[in-house]
Each structure stands twice: as structure tokens, then as C-alpha cells.
Design an enzyme around this catalytic site. Structure first.
Site, mmCIF file in Angstrom:
data_model
loop_
_atom_site.group_PDB
_atom_site.id
_atom_site.type_symbol
_atom_site.label_atom_id
_atom_site.label_comp_id
_atom_site.label_asym_id
_atom_site.label_seq_id
_atom_site.Cartn_x
_atom_site.Cartn_y
_atom_site.Cartn_z
ATOM 1 N N ARG A 1 0.856 -1.181 0.000
ATOM 2 C CA ARG A 1 0.000 0.000 0.000
ATOM 3 C C ARG A 1 0.898 1.239 0.000
ATOM 4 N NH1 ARG A 1 -2.255 -3.411 4.067
ATOM 5 N NH2 ARG A 1 -4.368 -4.146 3.577
ATOM 6 N N ARG B 1 -0.590 -1.869 -6.843
ATOM 7 C CA ARG B 1 -0.751 -2.959 -5.863
ATOM 8 C C ARG B 1 -1.659 -4.046 -6.466
ATOM 9 N NH1 ARG B 1 -1.351 -4.441 -0.311
ATOM 10 N NH2 ARG B 1 -3.496 -4.843 0.347
ATOM 11 N N HIS C 1 -2.383 2.536 -5.902
ATOM 12 C CA HIS C 1 -3.168 1.385 -5.463
ATOM 13 C C HIS C 1 -3.411 0.416 -6.614
ATOM 14 C CE1 HIS C 1 -5.213 -0.397 -2.080
ATOM 15 N NE2 HIS C 1 -6.247 -0.693 -2.840
ATOM 16 N N TYR D 1 -9.344 -11.007 -6.700
ATOM 17 C CA TYR D 1 -8.330 -11.163 -7.744
ATOM 18 C C TYR D 1 -8.476 -12.479 -8.490
ATOM 19 C CZ TYR D 1 -6.214 -7.208 -5.404
ATOM 20 O OH TYR D 1 -6.006 -5.978 -4.848
ATOM 21 N N HIS E 1 -4.168 -8.709 3.881
ATOM 22 C CA HIS E 1 -5.624 -8.689 4.015
ATOM 23 C C HIS E 1 -6.034 -9.472 5.259
ATOM 24 C CE1 HIS E 1 -6.261 -7.999 -0.591
ATOM 25 N NE2 HIS E 1 -6.049 -6.865 0.065
ATOM 26 N N LYS F 1 -2.203 -2.038 7.923
ATOM 27 C CA LYS F 1 -3.411 -1.531 8.572
ATOM 28 C C LYS F 1 -3.532 -2.101 9.980
ATOM 29 C CE LYS F 1 -6.478 -0.481 4.698
ATOM 30 N NZ LYS F 1 -7.795 -0.780 4.074
#
Length: 336
Positions: A176, A273, A270, A305, A296, A198
Site C-alpha cells: 500500500r 498494488r 493502489h 483477484y 488482508h 493496517k
């Protein structure tokens, strides 16, 4: 986000923010999102219930008097109306995007869950009945391998090694942009980087020899002599000798996309990514492994994806023996 400087919200909301900041360890950005979403909720409810003069500017509505009784009185229909409310466009229905409505609903759900299951201040969580707004599913845009090479080849000039290294980390590691700008030189190891993602969750992301070469080439020309003490360890340095910012990276990527003859309105850091994730998946990376690489927390986020590799979908269809049978073959088999 410095919670000590906030004085325009009720104690019960402040306690919620402190819980997410200190106990859950959520990022400043996440806490700030909760702060803004719930502040708007309480102001909206006071306006809707005619508890303040109609001509009082929305941003001047005082919510410090909101207490537990006020929260207990909130009805689910008020929460549904709030999902689409915009202070800047009070008379315009559906003024917010689906993504914004989903984020706002998540903030409300988290707040009521905290009051119910963590503080035990509510006997019933009304948000159990609150449906999330439907978001239109869209597949992430990504660059083909040849386009990645064009983008990398567009890196030149005094910051060419830095820009090439940044793009390689995006395209090979799927970082990210916030993770990339926060990297320090001490986070780089022989074949991997330590990334703070995150929720302040650390993870290890490995890279191949091409990325290692890009890092080495950049470190050989990186000049930290003029850096401020607080930025001394920053891996990537801006033109003004500070840690490079998210906006600085976005501007650089936009410029390189244009130089490479690619549509800069379609792509962003992004999207790079997304490109890394798609290329990994197309080349045999397991979805679970990809989840770890991307950081994630939910596998469902990664599985989007799996819809991108049309060749894999084609192979799956070809693998079904029934789908390969012609009508003549079926008829002949029945006759025999």
C-alpha cells in the site's frame, strides 16, 4: 490523531475512540474516520429531531450533551436515513457514494457493538438489524506485464533510482502507498522488507533479485545528510529532503504513467498494488499466500483477484469433460 486535543464530542464517544486507539491498536486514520462519522451522526440526529435551531450551521451543532439515553433512543430508520446524509448536500438524497455509505455504516455498527458487547451499556444492539448499503462490484484495474516494463523504463533523471525502486516495490511486493512511505532503512533485509500495515499489524514481504538490485542501486545514491532528525531513517526521501509523502508518491506515479504513454486517469499507486496481486495469481501463487503478502485480514478481500485471470477461468471450463462433448458424440454413445 491526538485524542487529547479533541473537546467537541461526548465522553461516551471519546471512550470508544480511545478503545480503538489503545486497546485495538487501530491506525490514526481509522480512529479519525470513526470520529468524523459518529460526530456527523449525532449532529444529524439533533437536527432531524429539531433539538437545535434550523438555521444553526451544521458544523456548529453541539453534541457534547449526547448521553446514553440519547443513544438508546436511536431508531433504525434514523440510521438508514443517515447512511446517505451529507452535511454539504442536506437536501440531496443519495449524495454519498456507496463506498462512503458502507464506511459510515461500519462506523455505526462498530460503535453499537462496543456499547453492547464491550461496555454492556445496551441490552440490545439495534445495528444487528442494520443492512449494509449494496456496493457495485467492480474488478480492479491492473497493468499487463509489458506495461509494467514500460512504466519502469520511464524512470530517469536525478530521482530515477528512487522512483524505479518505489515502482518495483509496488509492482513486485504489492505494498500500500501508506506502507511504502512509512518504510525505514532498518526495515529492509536481504530478501524481504518489514511492513507496518493496517491496524499497525506487522508482516514480512519477500522480494526477488530484481527488487533487491533496485533497492541496492537506490541506497547507493540515497543522501541522508540534509534530512531532519525525525526523518533520518526514512527509506524514501522527497525533493525537499523529508520523508516522501503519500501525495508525493502519487504525483510521481502519475508523471511516470504519462511518460510511459499509459492512461494516468485509470491507474494510481493502489492500482499498481492490484497489478502485483494479479501477476502473482496468474503465475501460480495460492490465494492464501497472496492474502498474507497483501496483508488482508479477510480472505474475501483477496478473492476478488481470482476473477481477473481469464485464462484460468478458460482452463477450468475446458477441464469439464461434459463441456467438451459434441451432440454427435452424445448421440453415438446412446446408440451404442
Amino acid at each position: 490523531m491526538n485524542l487529547d486535543q479533541i473537546c467537541d464530542i461526548p465522553d461516551i464517544l471519546m471512550e470508544f475512540l480511545e478503545y480503538h486507539s489503545t486497546v485495538r491498536g487501530h491506525s490514526d486514520r481509522t480512529v479519525a474516520g470513526y470520529y468524523l462519522d459518529l460526530k456527523i451522526l449525532f449532529r444529524y440526529l439533533k437536527r432531524r429531531r429539531h433539538l437545535v435551531p434550523r438555521d444553526l450551521p451544521f458544523n456548529e451543532i453541539d453534541i457534547t450533551d449526547v448521553d446514553l439515553d440519547f443513544i438508546k433512543s436511536i431508531k433504525i430508520e434514523e440510521l438508514y436515513r443517515y447512511q446517505s446524509f451529507s452535511p454539504a448536500m442536506e437536501n440531496s438524497p443519495n449524495a454519498l457514494s456507496a463506498a462512503s455509505r458502507c464506511r459510515r455504516s461500519s462506523s455505526v455498527k462498530s460503535f453499537f457493538s462496543y456499547l453492547t458487547s464491550k461496555r454492556h451499556l445496551l441490552d440490545y444492539n439495534i445495528c444487528q438489524e442494520l443492512d449494509m448499503p449494496k456496493r457495485q462490484a467492480s474488478l480492479p484495474k491492473y497493468l499487463e506485464e509489458s506495461e509494467c516494463e514500460r512504466l519502469l523504463a520511464a524512470c530517469d533523471g536525478p530521482f530515477g533510482y528512487r522512483d524505479y525502486c518505489i515502482l518495483m516495490l509496488f509492482l513486485s511486493c504489492g505494498l500500500r502507498v501508506s506502507e511504502l512511505v512509512s518504510l525505514n532503512t532498518t526495515d529492509v533485509y536481504e530478501d524481504h522488507v518489514r511492513v507496518l500495515g493496517k491496524g499497525n499489524k506487522e508482516r514480512i514481504v519477500f522480494f526477488a533479485e530484481g527488487c533487491r538490485e533496485a533497492i541496492d542501486d537506490y541506497l547507493a545514491v540515497r543522501n541522508a545528510e540534509k534530512l531532519a532528525p525525525e526523518d533520518r531513517n526514512a527509506l524514501f526521501i522527497s525533493r525537499d529532503n523529508r520523508r516522501i509523502s503519500v501525495r508525493g508518491v502519487q504525483k510521481m506515479v502519475d508523471k511516470k504513467l504519462k511518460l510511459a504513454g499509459l492512461d494516468s486517469t485509470r491507474y494510481s499507486p493502489h492500482k499498481l498494488r492490484h497489478t502485483a496481486a494479479t501477476l502473482m495469481l496468474k503465475n501460480g501463487v495460492d490465494t492464501r499466500a497472496l492474502q498474507e503478502v497483501l496483508g488482508h485480514s479477510n480472505l474475501n478481500t483477496t478473492q476478488i483477484y481470482t476473477h481477473l485471470d481469464n485464462s484460468a477461468l478458460h482452463e477450468a471450463a475446458m477441464a469439464n469433460p461434459i463441456g467438451r462433448k459434441t451432440k454427435n458424440e452424445v448421440d453415438d454413445n446412446q446408440v451404442t
